[in-house]
Design an enzyme around this catalytic site. Structure first.
Site, PDB file in Angstrom:
ATOM      1  N   ASN B 402      80.031  25.650  25.566  1.00 35.13           N
ATOM      2  CA  ASN B 402      78.605  25.061  25.353  1.00 35.13           C
ATOM      3  C   ASN B 402      77.738  25.530  26.373  1.00 35.13           C
ATOM      4  OD1 ASN B 402      76.374  23.514  24.572  1.00 35.13           O
ATOM      5  ND2 ASN B 402      77.502  21.712  24.203  1.00 35.13           N
ATOM      6  N   ASP B 403      77.787  25.099  27.602  1.00 28.44           N
ATOM      7  CA  ASP B 403      76.636  25.537  28.594  1.00 28.44           C
ATOM      8  C   ASP B 403      76.759  26.904  28.936  1.00 28.44           C
ATOM      9  OD1 ASP B 403      75.733  23.003  28.688  1.00 28.44           O
ATOM     10  OD2 ASP B 403      77.038  22.296  30.115  1.00 28.44           O
ATOM     11  N   VAL B 404      77.996  27.484  28.792  1.00 28.01           N
ATOM     12  CA  VAL B 404      78.161  28.775  29.184  1.00 28.01           C
ATOM     13  C   VAL B 404      77.559  29.793  28.126  1.00 28.01           C
ATOM     14  CG1 VAL B 404      80.253  28.386  30.688  1.00 28.01           C
ATOM     15  CG2 VAL B 404      80.446  29.152  28.307  1.00 28.01           C
ATOM     16  N   VAL B 405      77.255  29.516  27.140  1.00 29.62           N
ATOM     17  CA  VAL B 405      76.568  30.482  26.133  1.00 29.62           C
ATOM     18  C   VAL B 405      75.186  29.857  25.530  1.00 29.62           C
ATOM     19  CG1 VAL B 405      78.760  31.111  24.985  1.00 29.62           C
ATOM     20  CG2 VAL B 405      77.912  29.037  24.200  1.00 29.62           C
ATOM     21  N   SER B 443      77.315  18.575  30.095  1.00 31.72           N
ATOM     22  CA  SER B 443      76.455  18.422  30.959  1.00 31.72           C
ATOM     23  C   SER B 443      74.988  17.669  30.684  1.00 31.72           C
ATOM     24  CB  SER B 443      75.839  19.959  31.644  1.00 31.72           C
ATOM     25  OG  SER B 443      75.446  20.490  30.585  1.00 31.72           O
TER      26      SER B 443
END
Lengths: 101, 477
Positions: B402-405, B443
């Site tokens: 999720n957050d890493v993309v 997050s």
């Protein structure tokens, strides 16, 4: 050991640790964190000495807990690291026999 | 140790112990060195293990030791429980298990300090002369405080990752309370050093405050940051062990503890850097608490897609990049995902895995899972290698990441993840996201990627979705 010798050991060991990690590929970060977690299980020998020199009941209780926890750190750290690295070995072997594209 | 070589008799126990500890230190360093390459890694842990066995056995020969039955009982019980738990833990639960074992090491270091400090305190109350210099007492206190923080902090990290503790506790003035706990522990420690052990109550207070600080410091940190925190506690335990090694005049502990302390510190920095944040920011920023609210609202809608359509799309693609995240770990989907990729490879599709440095809950977490499934190393690429390739990819398949993309990290200055290097999955011609539901990620930040025109959502559990894709690709003919 004198204080200054201990300080030298500390400095050299610190550089050694830094150098070892600096060249590690990302894929090995988790196993290496686990491996270094195992290495500080050496606290076991300190806990053994502490319990071995304990006289009062309080010292014995704390020392016993210390050895118990340290043994858990060492053995648990070894088992999980070994399990993780075992998988790397398996996947490396498969790669050699040509499973890729 | 300085007296060992001058002692008469070649096979004095002390000399044997010193030589064995030297051997152990060598085996540890060489073992860690071997662990830094995939080819020799397996032998590295065996070398280090041999060093541990040598050190443990020879420590029974320490002059003036007693309580052997207690020592053996504690080692047997501790080892059996750890061996049993370590063998049966699932690969996906590794991070919290490492946190737990690490906390135990910190607790052991604190216990060593406690034995020394209580002994000094009772001796001081009884009016006996001080046994240790102020320097040694200071090292015992500092090592004890660090060990206690690592112990209670690691337990909280374990509880959070294990799901025992779901709440992220935050309140006004939290930093002041935390600071007071830490400084209070140090201040009482200073009193104990200055008064040659002071009294047992003061000693108890040092550890009580340090344990509370470890808990209070870890509670407000969000689960997404736990990899950094576990790595930090790992380094702290190493440092605590080194300090107690000075107290006990034990070279093996000093060297092993310091090596872990510095290696762990570097690893922690590398991880924080991968998230484009400083360590202080990770520890004190209340990250993720207000993220969703302050960031610019994401507009548009998420568009769903069926597994059969995704199967066809990938079967006739020329290049597919798979981006795994924690969702893949939770769903235990790595085997199914690799089965799917092998089908694609057999059809001539170029398949690569893109790994973000902080994907999952630990650095390299995804690599471990993919290795378990049997994915060859050369298909796995990290952020720097793969980012330019997304533009040439027909499909970017996001599985539980999720957050890493999240492209918001590149564009939205108000977002808490602004500036974090991300995988440029949004540059691919088609983006498929396998996700359990429509909610925000770990997050709490909305992901703009999910709302893009070229993105389709494949809702469902990672393993089930991958199984459906396997069937869909087979059906594509």
């Amino acid at each position: 050991m004198t204080g200054i010798v201990a300080l030298y050991i500390f400095m050299l060991a610190a550089f050694t640790g830094y150098e070892i990690i600096a060249k590690v590929p990302v894929i090995l970060h988790t196993p290496l964190m686990s491996g270094s977690n195992f290495v500080h299980g050496i606290v076991l020998v300190g806990a053994m000495v502490a319990l071995g020199g304990a006289h009062t009941t309080l010292e014995k209780i704390i020392g016993f807990v210390g050895v118990l926890l340290a043994a858990g750190n060492a053995v648990g750290g070894y088992v999980v690291t070994e399990r993780m690295l075992e998988m790397f070995k398996a996947s490396g072997a498969r790669k050699k026999t040509g499973g890729g594209h | 140790m300085d007296s060992a070589l001058s002692e008469p008799g070649f096979f004095s126990p002390r000399l044997l112990i010193d030589i064995s500890y030297f051997l152990t230190a060598c085996l540890f360093i060489l073992g860690l060195k071997r662990m830094s390459s995939p080819v020799t890694a397996r032998s590295g842990i065996v070398w280090a293990g041999a060093g541990m066995v040598v050190a443990t056995l020879v420590s029974f020969l320490y002059p003036g030791m007693s309580n052997y039955e207690l020592i053996i009982a504690a080692i047997v019980v501790g080892s059996l429980v750890a061996w049993w738990s370590g063998k049966r833990v699932a690969m996906t639960d590794m991070p919290q298990m490492i946190a737990l074992y690490n906390g135990m090491g910190g607790g052991a270091a604190a216990a060593i300090a406690a034995v020394e400090l209580y002994r000094a305190a009772y001796a001081n109350v009884a009016g006996a002369p001080a046994a240790h210099s102020n320097v040694v007492m200071s090292l015992a206190v500092i090592g004890g405080i660090i060990g206690a923080i690592s112990f209670s902090g690691s337990l909280i990290a374990w509880a959070k990752l294990q799901g025992v503790l779901n709440k992220t506790v935050r309140f006004g003035g939290q930093k002041i309370v935390n600071g007071a706990l830490f400084l209070g522990s140090l201040a009482v420690g200073f009193i104990v050093v200055m008064h040659h052990g002071a009294d047992p109550l003061h000693v108890s207070l040092i550890f009580g405050l340090a344990l509370l600080f470890g808990i209070a410091m870890t509670l407000p940190i969000g689960g997404a940051d736990m990899p950094v925190v576990i790595s930090l506690y790992n380094a702290l335990t190493g440092l605590a062990v080194a300090f107690e090694g000075f107290v006990l005049d034990n070279a093996a502990m000093i060297i092993a503890g310091t090596v872990v302390g510095s290696a762990g510190t570097l690893l922690t920095q590398l991880m924080a850097k991968a998230m484009n944040r400083s360590l202080a920011n990770v520890l004190f920023s209340d990250f993720g608490s207000s993220g969703g609210a302050t960031a610019t609202a994401v507009t548009g809608s998420m568009k769903a897609i069926e597994a059969s359509d995704v199967g066809v799309m990938m079967a006739f693609a020329s290049k597919v990049i798979v981006v795994p995240g924690y969702g893949m770990a939770v769903a235990q989907a790595q085997h199914k995902v690799w089965e799917m990729c092998q089908l694609l490879i057999d059809r001539g599709v170029q398949v690569k895995f893109a790994i973000h440095p902080v994907a999952g809950r630990m650095p390299g977490h995804m690599n471990v899972l993919l290795a378990e499934a049997g994915v060859p190393y050369d298909l796995i690429a990290d952020l720097d290698e793969i980012n330019a390739e997304f533009e040439t990819a027909d499909v970017a398949l996001i599985i539980g990441a999720n957050d890493v993309v999240n492209p918001v990290a590149r564009t939205d200055k108000s977002s808490p993840i602004y500036g974090m290097p991300i995988l440029n999955a949004d540059k691919a011609k088609n983006v498929i996201v396998i996700k359990r539901g429509q909610g925000a990620g770990f997050s709490g930040i909305e992901n703009a990627l999910f709302f893009l025109d070229n993105t389709r959502m494949l809702y469902g559990d990672g393993q089930k979705a991958a199984a459906e894709l396997v069937n869909a690709i087979k059906a594509a003919g």
